[in-house]
Design a protein around this motif. Sequence first.
Motif, PDB file in Angstrom:
ATOM      1  N   ALA A   1     -44.572 -13.874   4.170  1.00  0.00           N
ATOM      2  CA  ALA A   1     -44.152 -15.095   3.428  1.00  0.00           C
ATOM      3  C   ALA A   1     -42.644 -15.097   3.236  1.00  0.00           C
ATOM      4  N   ALA A   2     -41.959 -16.438   3.767  1.00  0.00           N
ATOM      5  CA  ALA A   2     -40.553 -16.456   3.579  1.00  0.00           C
ATOM      6  C   ALA A   2     -40.208 -16.577   1.968  1.00  0.00           C
ATOM      7  N   PRO A   3     -39.124 -16.547   1.731  1.00  0.00           N
ATOM      8  CA  PRO A   3     -38.864 -16.488   0.374  1.00  0.00           C
ATOM      9  C   PRO A   3     -38.732 -17.963   0.032  1.00  0.00           C
ATOM     10  N   LEU A   4     -38.987 -18.318  -1.212  1.00  0.00           N
ATOM     11  CA  LEU A   4     -39.133 -19.704  -1.796  1.00  0.00           C
ATOM     12  C   LEU A   4     -37.563 -20.396  -1.730  1.00  0.00           C
ATOM     13  N   VAL A   5     -37.595 -21.439  -1.145  1.00  0.00           N
ATOM     14  CA  VAL A   5     -36.352 -22.127  -1.172  1.00  0.00           C
ATOM     15  C   VAL A   5     -36.181 -23.166  -2.361  1.00  0.00           C
ATOM     16  N   ARG A   6     -37.038 -23.203  -3.097  1.00  0.00           N
ATOM     17  CA  ARG A   6     -37.093 -23.989  -4.495  1.00  0.00           C
ATOM     18  C   ARG A   6     -38.248 -23.249  -5.245  1.00  0.00           C
ATOM     19  N   SER A   7     -37.971 -22.860  -6.529  1.00  0.00           N
ATOM     20  CA  SER A   7     -38.998 -22.612  -7.295  1.00  0.00           C
ATOM     21  C   SER A   7     -38.792 -22.878  -8.886  1.00  0.00           C
ATOM     22  N   GLY A   8     -39.321 -22.720  -9.754  1.00  0.00           N
ATOM     23  CA  GLY A   8     -39.094 -22.975 -11.296  1.00  0.00           C
ATOM     24  C   GLY A   8     -39.853 -24.263 -11.803  1.00  0.00           C
ATOM     25  N   PRO A   9     -39.612 -24.653 -13.008  1.00  0.00           N
ATOM     26  CA  PRO A   9     -40.519 -25.701 -13.536  1.00  0.00           C
ATOM     27  C   PRO A   9     -40.320 -27.087 -12.879  1.00  0.00           C
ATOM     28  N   VAL A  10     -41.489 -27.739 -13.139  1.00  0.00           N
ATOM     29  CA  VAL A  10     -41.341 -29.464 -12.741  1.00  0.00           C
ATOM     30  C   VAL A  10     -41.224 -30.188 -13.738  1.00  0.00           C
ATOM     31  N   ASP A  11     -40.379 -31.051 -13.532  1.00  0.00           N
ATOM     32  CA  ASP A  11     -40.000 -32.167 -14.345  1.00  0.00           C
ATOM     33  C   ASP A  11     -41.259 -32.757 -15.044  1.00  0.00           C
ATOM     34  N   PRO A  12     -41.518 -32.920 -16.399  1.00  0.00           N
ATOM     35  CA  PRO A  12     -42.592 -33.325 -17.002  1.00  0.00           C
ATOM     36  C   PRO A  12     -43.019 -34.626 -16.437  1.00  0.00           C
ATOM     37  N   ALA A  13     -42.254 -35.661 -16.174  1.00  0.00           N
ATOM     38  CA  ALA A  13     -42.443 -36.892 -15.642  1.00  0.00           C
ATOM     39  C   ALA A  13     -43.139 -36.775 -14.452  1.00  0.00           C
ATOM     40  N   ILE A  14     -42.818 -35.667 -13.484  1.00  0.00           N
ATOM     41  CA  ILE A  14     -43.671 -35.425 -12.163  1.00  0.00           C
ATOM     42  C   ILE A  14     -45.164 -34.845 -12.431  1.00  0.00           C
ATOM     43  N   VAL A  15     -45.278 -33.923 -13.412  1.00  0.00           N
ATOM     44  CA  VAL A  15     -46.436 -33.492 -13.617  1.00  0.00           C
ATOM     45  C   VAL A  15     -47.304 -34.394 -14.258  1.00  0.00           C
ATOM     46  N   GLU A  16     -46.774 -35.311 -15.169  1.00  0.00           N
ATOM     47  CA  GLU A  16     -47.446 -36.346 -15.780  1.00  0.00           C
ATOM     48  C   GLU A  16     -48.073 -37.298 -14.622  1.00  0.00           C
ATOM     49  N   ARG A  17     -47.406 -37.462 -13.557  1.00  0.00           N
ATOM     50  CA  ARG A  17     -47.756 -38.281 -12.467  1.00  0.00           C
ATOM     51  C   ARG A  17     -48.765 -37.920 -11.954  1.00  0.00           C
ATOM     52  N   ILE A  18     -48.708 -36.323 -11.441  1.00  0.00           N
ATOM     53  CA  ILE A  18     -49.852 -35.610 -10.559  1.00  0.00           C
ATOM     54  C   ILE A  18     -51.041 -35.694 -11.603  1.00  0.00           C
ATOM     55  N   ALA A  19     -50.930 -35.547 -12.670  1.00  0.00           N
ATOM     56  CA  ALA A  19     -52.024 -35.679 -13.496  1.00  0.00           C
ATOM     57  C   ALA A  19     -52.897 -37.010 -13.360  1.00  0.00           C
ATOM     58  N   ARG A  20     -52.177 -38.012 -13.480  1.00  0.00           N
ATOM     59  CA  ARG A  20     -52.872 -39.350 -13.294  1.00  0.00           C
ATOM     60  C   ARG A  20     -53.325 -39.197 -11.707  1.00  0.00           C
ATOM     61  N   GLY A  21     -52.435 -38.968 -10.782  1.00  0.00           N
ATOM     62  CA  GLY A  21     -52.832 -39.105  -9.424  1.00  0.00           C
ATOM     63  C   GLY A  21     -53.938 -38.267  -8.922  1.00  0.00           C
ATOM     64  N   LEU A  22     -54.418 -37.390  -9.958  1.00  0.00           N
ATOM     65  CA  LEU A  22     -55.765 -36.645  -9.726  1.00  0.00           C
ATOM     66  C   LEU A  22     -56.828 -36.728 -10.559  1.00  0.00           C
ATOM     67  N   ASN A  23     -56.439 -37.648 -11.393  1.00  0.00           N
ATOM     68  CA  ASN A  23     -57.356 -38.064 -12.684  1.00  0.00           C
ATOM     69  C   ASN A  23     -57.858 -36.677 -13.309  1.00  0.00           C
ATOM     70  N   LEU A  24     -56.708 -36.073 -13.905  1.00  0.00           N
ATOM     71  CA  LEU A  24     -56.834 -34.887 -14.736  1.00  0.00           C
ATOM     72  C   LEU A  24     -56.186 -35.474 -16.018  1.00  0.00           C
ATOM     73  N   PRO A  25     -56.981 -34.738 -17.226  1.00  0.00           N
ATOM     74  CA  PRO A  25     -56.199 -34.973 -18.518  1.00  0.00           C
ATOM     75  C   PRO A  25     -54.786 -34.162 -18.503  1.00  0.00           C
ATOM     76  N   ASP A  26     -53.708 -34.678 -18.974  1.00  0.00           N
ATOM     77  CA  ASP A  26     -52.586 -33.729 -19.233  1.00  0.00           C
ATOM     78  C   ASP A  26     -52.782 -32.435 -19.469  1.00  0.00           C
ATOM     79  N   ALA A  27     -53.560 -32.357 -20.704  1.00  0.00           N
ATOM     80  CA  ALA A  27     -53.754 -31.085 -21.330  1.00  0.00           C
ATOM     81  C   ALA A  27     -54.422 -29.762 -20.405  1.00  0.00           C
ATOM     82  N   MET A  28     -55.259 -30.458 -19.437  1.00  0.00           N
ATOM     83  CA  MET A  28     -55.747 -29.375 -18.522  1.00  0.00           C
ATOM     84  C   MET A  28     -54.754 -28.775 -17.783  1.00  0.00           C
TER      85      MET A  28
END
Length: 278
Positions: free
Chosen positions: A120-147
């Motif tokens: 595996a090549a080194p990651l070029v980006r790592s670390g936390p994801v912006d909460p607004a993006i996480v919230e959009r991912i949850a909606r986009g995958l039909n997941l409760p945020d708390a999951m």
Amino acid sequence: MPTFSFQQVDVFSTKAMRGNPLAVVIGADDLSDADMQAFANWTNLSETTFLLEPTKPDAHYRVRIFTPTQELPFAGHPTLGSAHVWLSQAASAPDGEVVQECGAGPVRIRRDGKRLAFAAAPLVRSGPVDPAIVERIARGLNLPDAMIRDSNWVENGPDWIGVLLPSRTDVLAAKADYSILAGTRVGLVAPFDPDLDGTDAQFEVRAFTRNGYEDPVTGSLNAGLAQWLIGSGVAPEHYVAAQGTALGRAGRVHVDKVGDDIWVGGNVTTCISGTLTL
């Protein structure tokens, strides 16, 4: 019209047609960029590769990787599939590691019994994801945020976002709305419960691409997830990830941390072998 040797292989599965397919054109040095892109568009597979003579002295072969719409500098299952095809054609394969030349630079590949694995090549980006993006991912995958237990950038070329869920059942129940996920690459992962899910794998993975489809088995995503999960203590240094279950596939990705390297491997099976006229 020129004729080329051609193989179509199945990557990350011991059973044909249960992994991720790849088309490989052998000895493609005389093809133009336009020819390669046109053929990749015609195969309509997630990736098509072209084996070429290397330009670097330490490389055994060179590969160019195309989706139906663009060239990629690196991708995981095309790397393993291309190495498998090159080894099947090589007059004198090395005893040790094989070095692939590609747009992302040299990639080391090792043989692990019947499997192949890339470093595996080194990651070029790592670390936390912006909460607004996480919230959009949850909606986009039909997941409760708390999951969502955790999330992290796991970008190693493709800009994957890893999302950790509580259970395999939760991963398999996700339903993608690509109009919400548009422009985002999301990889879901969750641990197996040995009592419920068996012991042939330890994690379930799904990959939702930015192009509006789910990828069956994904080397680059699993490489990034392994670096995140092993580094954070969520995963052991040696494990197997299942992927493609929701698509009727049986992908198995073998992850091994050896020293400072994380190796991502799987079986490759040749399904079609013949000639191609372009």
